[in-house]
Design a protein around this motif. Sequence first.
Motif, short mmCIF file in Angstrom:
data_model
loop_
_atom_site.label_atom_id
_atom_site.label_comp_id
_atom_site.label_asym_id
_atom_site.label_seq_id
_atom_site.Cartn_x
_atom_site.Cartn_y
_atom_site.Cartn_z
N VAL A 1 6.21 -20.95 -26.55
CA VAL A 1 5.92 -21.23 -27.95
C VAL A 1 4.42 -21.06 -28.14
O VAL A 1 3.63 -21.74 -27.50
N ILE A 2 4.05 -20.15 -29.03
CA ILE A 2 2.65 -19.87 -29.33
C ILE A 2 2.25 -20.65 -30.59
O ILE A 2 2.94 -20.57 -31.61
N MET A 3 1.12 -21.37 -30.50
CA MET A 3 0.64 -22.13 -31.64
C MET A 3 -0.88 -21.96 -31.81
O MET A 3 -1.66 -22.66 -31.18
N PRO A 4 -1.30 -21.02 -32.66
CA PRO A 4 -2.72 -20.93 -32.97
C PRO A 4 -3.09 -22.06 -33.92
O PRO A 4 -2.28 -22.46 -34.76
N ALA A 5 -4.31 -22.59 -33.80
CA ALA A 5 -4.70 -23.73 -34.63
C ALA A 5 -6.16 -23.60 -35.06
O ALA A 5 -7.03 -23.35 -34.23
N PHE A 6 -6.39 -23.81 -36.35
CA PHE A 6 -7.75 -23.82 -36.87
C PHE A 6 -7.85 -24.84 -37.99
O PHE A 6 -7.14 -24.73 -39.00
N ASN A 7 -8.68 -25.84 -37.80
CA ASN A 7 -8.93 -26.88 -38.81
C ASN A 7 -7.63 -27.43 -39.40
O ASN A 7 -7.46 -27.46 -40.62
N CYS A 8 -6.77 -27.89 -38.54
CA CYS A 8 -5.48 -28.41 -39.01
C CYS A 8 -5.22 -29.82 -38.50
O CYS A 8 -4.10 -30.15 -38.11
N GLU A 9 -6.27 -30.64 -38.51
CA GLU A 9 -6.14 -32.00 -37.98
C GLU A 9 -5.06 -32.81 -38.70
O GLU A 9 -4.49 -33.72 -38.11
N ASN A 10 -4.77 -32.49 -39.93
CA ASN A 10 -3.76 -33.24 -40.68
C ASN A 10 -2.34 -32.90 -40.25
O ASN A 10 -1.41 -33.64 -40.58
N TYR A 11 -2.15 -31.78 -39.53
CA TYR A 11 -0.80 -31.31 -39.22
C TYR A 11 -0.54 -31.06 -37.74
O TYR A 11 0.61 -30.98 -37.32
N ILE A 12 -1.58 -30.91 -36.93
CA ILE A 12 -1.40 -30.46 -35.55
C ILE A 12 -0.58 -31.43 -34.72
O ILE A 12 0.29 -31.01 -33.94
N SER A 13 -0.79 -32.71 -34.86
CA SER A 13 -0.03 -33.69 -34.07
C SER A 13 1.46 -33.62 -34.39
O SER A 13 2.30 -33.61 -33.49
N LYS A 14 1.78 -33.54 -35.66
CA LYS A 14 3.18 -33.46 -36.06
C LYS A 14 3.81 -32.16 -35.57
O LYS A 14 4.97 -32.15 -35.14
N ALA A 15 3.06 -31.08 -35.59
CA ALA A 15 3.59 -29.79 -35.12
C ALA A 15 3.88 -29.85 -33.62
O ALA A 15 4.93 -29.38 -33.17
N ILE A 16 2.98 -30.42 -32.85
CA ILE A 16 3.19 -30.54 -31.41
C ILE A 16 4.34 -31.51 -31.12
O ILE A 16 5.19 -31.24 -30.26
N GLU A 17 4.39 -32.61 -31.83
CA GLU A 17 5.48 -33.57 -31.65
C GLU A 17 6.83 -32.94 -31.95
O GLU A 17 7.84 -33.27 -31.30
N SER A 18 6.88 -32.02 -32.89
CA SER A 18 8.15 -31.36 -33.21
C SER A 18 8.65 -30.52 -32.04
O SER A 18 9.85 -30.41 -31.81
N ILE A 19 7.74 -29.93 -31.28
CA ILE A 19 8.13 -29.18 -30.09
C ILE A 19 8.56 -30.16 -28.99
O ILE A 19 9.57 -29.94 -28.32
N LEU A 20 7.80 -31.21 -28.80
CA LEU A 20 8.14 -32.20 -27.77
C LEU A 20 9.50 -32.85 -28.01
O LEU A 20 10.16 -33.27 -27.05
N SER A 21 9.93 -32.93 -29.24
CA SER A 21 11.20 -33.62 -29.55
C SER A 21 12.42 -32.71 -29.49
O SER A 21 13.54 -33.16 -29.74
N GLN A 22 12.24 -31.46 -29.12
CA GLN A 22 13.38 -30.55 -29.01
C GLN A 22 14.31 -30.99 -27.89
O GLN A 22 13.87 -31.51 -26.87
N THR A 23 15.60 -30.76 -28.07
CA THR A 23 16.55 -31.10 -27.02
C THR A 23 16.51 -30.09 -25.88
O THR A 23 16.81 -30.43 -24.74
N TYR A 24 16.15 -28.85 -26.18
CA TYR A 24 15.97 -27.85 -25.14
C TYR A 24 14.62 -28.13 -24.47
O TYR A 24 13.61 -28.25 -25.15
N THR A 25 14.59 -28.22 -23.17
CA THR A 25 13.37 -28.67 -22.49
C THR A 25 12.68 -27.59 -21.65
O THR A 25 11.59 -27.84 -21.14
N ASN A 26 13.28 -26.43 -21.50
CA ASN A 26 12.68 -25.39 -20.67
C ASN A 26 11.77 -24.51 -21.52
O ASN A 26 12.11 -23.38 -21.88
N TRP A 27 10.62 -25.05 -21.85
CA TRP A 27 9.66 -24.33 -22.70
C TRP A 27 8.24 -24.61 -22.22
O TRP A 27 7.99 -25.55 -21.47
N GLU A 28 7.34 -23.77 -22.66
CA GLU A 28 5.91 -24.00 -22.52
C GLU A 28 5.30 -23.84 -23.91
O GLU A 28 5.75 -23.01 -24.69
#
Length: 86
Positions: A4-31
């Motif tokens: 999963v590719i995630m470029p980020a620029f000045n997104c402090e209001n959204y970055i944590s939620k975006a990363i948490e959405s990946i962490l909460s996936q039921t499929y776990t074989n990802w980077e």
Amino acid sequence: LVSVIMPAFNCENYISKAIESILSQTYTNWELLVSDDYSTDNTAKLIRGFDDPRIKIFTNNRNQGYLKSCNKLFAECKGDFITFQD
């Protein structure tokens, strides 16, 4: 493995939620490859606050823009499948 590719620029209001959405996936074989594109807010600090070995953090030493950041991350992918989280 899914990369999963995630470029980020000045997104402090959204970055944590975006990363948490990946962490909460039921499929776990990802980077997750996150690139901070020389943000001037707290984006980089928030990214570094996550402690999961599947998260790989890259930091640009100057702003390179979306496409160059994506290409840099794409080159680092190890997965058989690649997707974007914008």
